[in-house]
Every structure is written in structure tokens, then in C-alpha cells.
Design a protein around this motif. Structure first.
Motif, PDB file in Angstrom:
ATOM      1  N   MET A  24       8.231  -3.163  -9.044  1.00 18.62           N
ATOM      2  CA  MET A  24       8.314  -2.026  -8.126  1.00 18.62           C
ATOM      3  C   MET A  24       7.767  -2.401  -6.753  1.00 18.62           C
ATOM      4  SD  MET A  24       6.871   0.972 -10.633  1.00 18.62           S
ATOM      5  CE  MET A  24       7.389   1.098 -12.349  1.00 18.62           C
ATOM      6  N   ILE A  25       6.581  -2.992  -6.743  1.00 21.16           N
ATOM      7  CA  ILE A  25       5.938  -3.374  -5.489  1.00 21.16           C
ATOM      8  C   ILE A  25       6.699  -4.505  -4.812  1.00 21.16           C
ATOM      9  CG2 ILE A  25       3.811  -4.223  -4.427  1.00 21.16           C
ATOM     10  CD1 ILE A  25       3.433  -1.482  -5.633  1.00 21.16           C
ATOM     11  N   ASP A  26       7.075  -5.506  -5.591  1.00 21.58           N
ATOM     12  CA  ASP A  26       7.735  -6.687  -5.043  1.00 21.58           C
ATOM     13  C   ASP A  26       9.094  -6.338  -4.446  1.00 21.58           C
ATOM     14  OD1 ASP A  26       7.611  -9.550  -4.634  1.00 21.58           O
ATOM     15  OD2 ASP A  26       9.187  -9.732  -6.148  1.00 21.58           O
ATOM     16  N   GLY A  27       9.860  -5.522  -5.149  1.00 20.33           N
ATOM     17  CA  GLY A  27      11.172  -5.122  -4.639  1.00 20.33           C
ATOM     18  C   GLY A  27      11.066  -4.243  -3.411  1.00 20.33           C
ATOM     19  N   PHE A  76      14.877   1.848  -0.488  1.00 29.26           N
ATOM     20  CA  PHE A  76      15.250   3.097  -1.160  1.00 29.26           C
ATOM     21  C   PHE A  76      15.390   2.901  -2.669  1.00 29.26           C
ATOM     22  CE2 PHE A  76      18.556   5.828  -2.959  1.00 29.26           C
ATOM     23  CZ  PHE A  76      18.049   7.086  -2.665  1.00 29.26           C
ATOM     24  N   VAL A  77      16.103   1.859  -3.084  1.00 33.45           N
ATOM     25  CA  VAL A  77      16.381   1.659  -4.508  1.00 33.45           C
ATOM     26  C   VAL A  77      15.103   1.420  -5.303  1.00 33.45           C
ATOM     27  CG1 VAL A  77      17.455   0.109  -6.187  1.00 33.45           C
ATOM     28  CG2 VAL A  77      18.741   0.843  -4.174  1.00 33.45           C
ATOM     29  N   PHE A  78      14.264   0.501  -4.825  1.00 38.47           N
ATOM     30  CA  PHE A  78      13.036   0.208  -5.567  1.00 38.47           C
ATOM     31  C   PHE A  78      12.035   1.357  -5.459  1.00 38.47           C
ATOM     32  CE2 PHE A  78      14.726  -4.077  -5.577  1.00 38.47           C
ATOM     33  CZ  PHE A  78      14.333  -4.542  -6.822  1.00 38.47           C
ATOM     34  N   GLY A  79      12.032   2.047  -4.316  1.00 39.24           N
ATOM     35  CA  GLY A  79      11.189   3.230  -4.203  1.00 39.24           C
ATOM     36  C   GLY A  79      11.640   4.315  -5.170  1.00 39.24           C
ATOM     37  N   PHE A  80      12.956   4.482  -5.275  1.00 39.97           N
ATOM     38  CA  PHE A  80      13.515   5.486  -6.185  1.00 39.97           C
ATOM     39  C   PHE A  80      13.196   5.152  -7.636  1.00 39.97           C
ATOM     40  CE2 PHE A  80      16.824   6.919  -9.060  1.00 39.97           C
ATOM     41  CZ  PHE A  80      16.952   8.261  -8.751  1.00 39.97           C
ATOM     42  N   LEU A  81      13.470   3.914  -8.038  1.00 41.50           N
ATOM     43  CA  LEU A  81      13.232   3.518  -9.428  1.00 41.50           C
ATOM     44  C   LEU A  81      11.750   3.630  -9.792  1.00 41.50           C
ATOM     45  CD1 LEU A  81      15.583   0.400  -9.745  1.00 41.50           C
ATOM     46  CD2 LEU A  81      15.874   2.623 -10.855  1.00 41.50           C
ATOM     47  N   SER A  89      -0.597  -5.741  -9.667  1.00 43.18           N
ATOM     48  CA  SER A  89       0.842  -5.915  -9.479  1.00 43.18           C
ATOM     49  C   SER A  89       1.195  -6.774  -8.277  1.00 43.18           C
ATOM     50  CB  SER A  89       1.506  -4.543  -9.324  1.00 43.18           C
ATOM     51  OG  SER A  89       1.005  -3.884  -8.169  1.00 43.18           O
ATOM     52  N   GLY A  90       0.184  -7.251  -7.560  1.00 43.23           N
ATOM     53  CA  GLY A  90       0.459  -8.052  -6.374  1.00 43.23           C
ATOM     54  C   GLY A  90       0.438  -7.269  -5.083  1.00 43.23           C
ATOM     55  N   VAL A  91      -0.185  -6.094  -5.102  1.00 41.57           N
ATOM     56  CA  VAL A  91      -0.300  -5.305  -3.870  1.00 41.57           C
ATOM     57  C   VAL A  91      -1.127  -6.050  -2.832  1.00 41.57           C
ATOM     58  CG1 VAL A  91      -1.201  -3.171  -2.855  1.00 41.57           C
ATOM     59  CG2 VAL A  91      -0.047  -3.108  -5.066  1.00 41.57           C
ATOM     60  N   PHE A  92      -2.229  -6.653  -3.279  1.00 40.77           N
ATOM     61  CA  PHE A  92      -3.188  -7.263  -2.363  1.00 40.77           C
ATOM     62  C   PHE A  92      -3.081  -8.784  -2.295  1.00 40.77           C
ATOM     63  CE2 PHE A  92      -5.036  -3.391  -4.209  1.00 40.77           C
ATOM     64  CZ  PHE A  92      -5.216  -2.638  -3.064  1.00 40.77           C
ATOM     65  N   LEU A  95       0.825  -1.207   0.000  1.00 42.51           N
ATOM     66  CA  LEU A  95       0.000   0.000   0.000  1.00 42.51           C
ATOM     67  C   LEU A  95       0.860   1.259   0.000  1.00 42.51           C
ATOM     68  CD1 LEU A  95      -2.820  -0.974   2.535  1.00 42.51           C
ATOM     69  CD2 LEU A  95      -3.019  -0.770   0.049  1.00 42.51           C
ATOM     70  N   ILE A  96       1.950   1.226   0.764  1.00 45.50           N
ATOM     71  CA  ILE A  96       2.855   2.379   0.798  1.00 45.50           C
ATOM     72  C   ILE A  96       3.472   2.590  -0.580  1.00 45.50           C
ATOM     73  CG2 ILE A  96       4.968   3.315   1.805  1.00 45.50           C
ATOM     74  CD1 ILE A  96       4.308   1.714   4.352  1.00 45.50           C
ATOM     75  N   ALA A  97       3.921   1.491  -1.198  1.00 45.70           N
ATOM     76  CA  ALA A  97       4.531   1.596  -2.521  1.00 45.70           C
ATOM     77  C   ALA A  97       3.527   2.115  -3.550  1.00 45.70           C
ATOM     78  CB  ALA A  97       5.076   0.234  -2.951  1.00 45.70           C
ATOM     79  N   MET A  98       2.307   1.598  -3.519  1.00 46.81           N
ATOM     80  CA  MET A  98       1.287   2.040  -4.461  1.00 46.81           C
ATOM     81  C   MET A  98       1.006   3.526  -4.291  1.00 46.81           C
ATOM     82  SD  MET A  98      -2.495   0.405  -5.215  1.00 46.81           S
ATOM     83  CE  MET A  98      -3.252   1.022  -3.707  1.00 46.81           C
TER      84      MET A  98
END
Length: 270
Positions: free
Chosen positions: A224-227, A157-162, A199-202, A80-83
Motif C-alpha cells: 500500500m505504502i510502496d505503490g 489513486f489506485v493504491f490509495g483506493f485499495l 511497512s517502509g514508511v520511514f 506519511l500521507i498514505a499512513m
């Protein structure tokens, strides 16, 4: 007059390869733009994520079963945070250009001594700044109500950044292309939201049939979500290394498209 000419030399200002002063000024201007309405830009995404968490935890219960070895709520929270940060990164870039085009003040950027590289990077990095502020606030609040382990902050950080960089670049392209906010809503409703939800969030994609698992591995939002989740849980649905390579290449390609379109003046120069 002769003395005045000798004392003052009129010429073209030299900024070097990068106009750092202009770049910093545009970045600060973009950051101030979302900070002025922080209730909408920073607080609203947190509230939306908490509502998702509350509704799903009440509907399904925290004892729904282990997902990747963790409770469902602990699995859900990082997604949820990533989304949230992905959506807000896209929203910032697209709204920046759209507001400038509608109000007519985009000419300020066009006539300023700023290159396409400096403009695109300043706006996208401002979108990243907004995303990381949201991530920091969300992680802090979520950790108070949900047990969220942190396995490796570097992966977060890396996946959040990308992810935020890709969505910020995509928002930049959308802002150049769109002529009204209905066009941006079309991209959000038919591209960003579906790819985010699928994307697999839920859920873990291991629960899907093989065909849909294959499709999920093509979806960049999945990596993005998985990483990002891997940085918290230390477990993932897909390959972290493939995700890093895939997202790194994609980030460069999408940014270059944004840079190229702005340099050509796509839909902003007559």
C-alpha cells in the motif's frame, strides 16, 4: 372504503436489485458524521503527519542521503500521507459500528430495507471518502513545504483506493467483533500501528537484512505504502504489479468477510 381500496394499492416497496436511495442515504449520513467534527476527522490527521515530518526532518536533516534517488524528506512525505489515510479509513468504519452498538441505534440499519451488501459498501465507501479528502488536503499542504513530485496520479489513486478499501473493510469487521472501544484499541495498537510502521514508511527496505526484507514483502501495508509512493516518485522498493494483484485479491477477501459477518448478524443480532 371500496373507492379508497381501488385508488390506493398497499404493497411491498420494490427497490430493484440495489436500494440506491437507501444506499445513498446511508453513505451521506456517514459522510455527514465525520464532516460535523471535521477538526478531529480531517484536520487532526494532517497535524499528526506534519509533526512526524517536522520531528524527523529536524532530527535527521534533509541531507541524510538519497533514498530511491530522492531526499529523505521527499521520500518520507508520501509515506506519511498514505499512513494517515489508511489509519483514518480503519477508524471511520470501526467507529461507525461501535457507536451504533453502544448507543443502540444500530437497529436502525438492521431494520431498514438495506441488504448486507448495501450497508457494508455504504460505510466502507464513506471511509474511502474521508480518506481521499485527507489525502487531497495533505498533498496540497505538503506540496507547499516539501518538494513532492507527482509521477503518475493513477497509481496514487489506485493504491490509495485499495489501501483505504482494505482498511475500511477491516475496520468494519473489527466494529462487528468488538464489544467496547478497548477491543478496537487492541487491534489498532497491536495490528494496524505495527504493520504501518514496519511497512517502509520511514525507510527503504533495501537497508534491512534479507530475512526482514522477505517478511516485509508479506506485509500488505508495504505494498500500500510502496505503490502510493510510486505514484509520486516513480520508484519503488517492491514490484508494483505484484502489489496490485496482492491488494486486489486481499480487498475482495476482506470485504467478503465483512459482508458475510454482517449478513449473518455476527454480534449484532441475538
Amino acid at each position: 372504503m371500496v373507492e379508497l381500496n381501488k385508488k390506493y394499492h398497499i404493497g411491498v416497496k420494490k427497490f430493484g436489485f440495489v436500494n440506491w436511495i437507501g444506499f445513498k442515504s446511508l453513505w451521506l449520513k456517514e459522510c455527514n458524521r465525520f464532516m460535523v467534527v471535521w477538526q478531529q476527522t480531517l484536520l487532526s490527521p494532517l497535524v499528526s503527519s506534519l509533526l512526524f515530518l517536522s520531528v524527523l526532518s529536524l532530527a535527521l536533516g534533509n541531507n541524510r542521503g538519497d533514498v530511491l534517488g530522492y531526499s529523505f524528506i521527499s521520500f518520507l512525505a508520501p509515506g506519511l500521507i498514505a499512513m494517515s489515510i489508511l489509519g483514518q479509513s480503519f477508524s471511520h468504519s470501526v467507529s461507525s459500528l461501535m457507536i451504533g452498538k453502544i448507543q443502540g441505534n444500530i437497529v436502525d440499519m438492521l431494520y431498514a430495507p438495506l441488504s448486507a451488501l448495501e450497508v457494508s459498501m455504504a460505510i466502507i465507501l464513506a471511509a474511502l471518502t474521508r480518506s481521499f479528502l485527507i489525502a487531497t488536503i495533505s498533498i496540497g499542504v505538503f506540496s507547499l513545504i516539501v518538494e513532492i513530485p507527482i509521477y503518475n496520479i493513477l497509481y496514487i489513486f489506485v493504491f490509495g483506493f485499495l489501501g483505504a478499501f482494505i482498511l475500511g473493510s477491516l475496520g468494519f469487521i473489527t466494529g462487528l467483533w468488538a464489544e467496547k472501544f478497548d477491543h478496537t484499541a487492541t487491534v489498532t495498537n497491536f495490528v494496524i500501528t505495527p504493520l504501518s510502521f514496519l511497512s517502509g514508511v520511514f525507510y527503504s527496505i533495501d537497508k534491512l537484512p534479507q530475512f526482514f526484507q522477505t517478511i516485509s514483502h508479506i506485509n500488505p501495508f508495504f505494498y500500500m505504502i510502496d505503490g502510493f509512493r510510486y505514484g509520486f516518485l516513480g520508484k519503488s522498493d517492491g514490484s508494483i504489479n505484484i502489489g496490485l494483484i496482492y491488494l486486489s485479491i486481499l480487498s475482495v477477501l476482506i470485504w467478503y468477510v465483512a459482508f458475510f459477518l454482517y449478513k449473518k448478524g455476527y454480534k449484532i443480532k441475538s
